[in-house]
Write a protein that holds these residues in place. Structure first.
Motif, PDB file in Angstrom:
ATOM      1  N   TRP A 189      -2.639 -12.514  24.648  1.00 49.40           N
ATOM      2  CA  TRP A 189      -2.821 -11.101  24.984  1.00 49.40           C
ATOM      3  C   TRP A 189      -3.939 -10.438  24.185  1.00 49.40           C
ATOM      4  N   ASN A 190      -4.231 -10.983  22.989  1.00 50.04           N
ATOM      5  CA  ASN A 190      -5.264 -10.363  22.163  1.00 50.04           C
ATOM      6  C   ASN A 190      -6.489 -11.268  22.021  1.00 50.04           C
ATOM      7  N   TRP A 191      -6.669 -12.230  22.914  1.00 52.60           N
ATOM      8  CA  TRP A 191      -7.804 -13.122  22.837  1.00 52.60           C
ATOM      9  C   TRP A 191      -9.070 -12.396  23.316  1.00 52.60           C
TER      10      TRP A 191
END
Length: 174
Positions: free
Chosen positions: A167-169
């Motif tokens: 989700w935070n890539w």
């Protein structure tokens, strides 16, 4: 006015404990030393005051500081009794440093019967900054979310409330 022996001891104490955050000079004849780290539940404070006839007579040793409020009076009495034995052995000599070091070396023995108040990790982090406020008096408020905030959170997470993998890539190749 201090005669030469206490004056020499005063200068020695100032040089030995220079930069030591545990040591405090309250006056040229009165000193405090904190045994143990700030957050340590078994830490205690010793105050040593020199009478006019020191070192021929015993210094006044006190544990009445507010810092020691959590320590039972029986433990304080026990610590003071053990320190007085040390005082008797060192009468006639400069002993303030000796007393502080003796207390540091025997901290665990002194405090072995002192109950340690266990606090949860959340309230413990609050209690460190204000040691004079008991952790039990502070209630942790739960963050209130509106319906739309809850819906957005539910859309982002899976059924266990965890964010999906990646989700935070950041996309490196654009």
């Amino acid at each position: 006015f201090l005669c030469s022996r206490p004056q020499m001891e005063l200068e020695a104490l100032r040089s030995i404990y220079e930069g030591d955050l545990c040591f405090r000079e309250l006056s040229p004849v009165s000193f405090q030393y904190r045994i143990g780290e700030n957050g340590d539940p078994k830490a205690f404070l010793i105050e040593v005051s020199w009478p006019e006839t020191y070192p021929q007579t015993a210094p006044v040793i006190s544990m009445d500081a507010f810092f020691n409020n959590t320590i039972s009076s029986a433990i304080k009495r026990s610590i003071l009794d053990k320190l007085m034995v040390e005082v008797e052995a060192n009468l006639g000599t400069a002993m303030t440093y000796t007393l502080f070091e003796y207390a540091k070396d025997n901290k665990e023995l002194f405090m072995e019967n002192q109950p340690v108040n266990t606090v949860t990790s959340v309230s413990h982090s609050i209690a460190i900054g204000t040691p004079d406020v008991p952790a039990s008096k502070k209630k942790d408020k739960k963050e209130q979310l509106s319906k739309t905030q809850k819906r957005k959170l539910a859309d982002k997470t899976d059924n266990k409330g965890e964010l999906p993998r990646g989700w935070n890539w950041v996309d490196v190749i654009k």
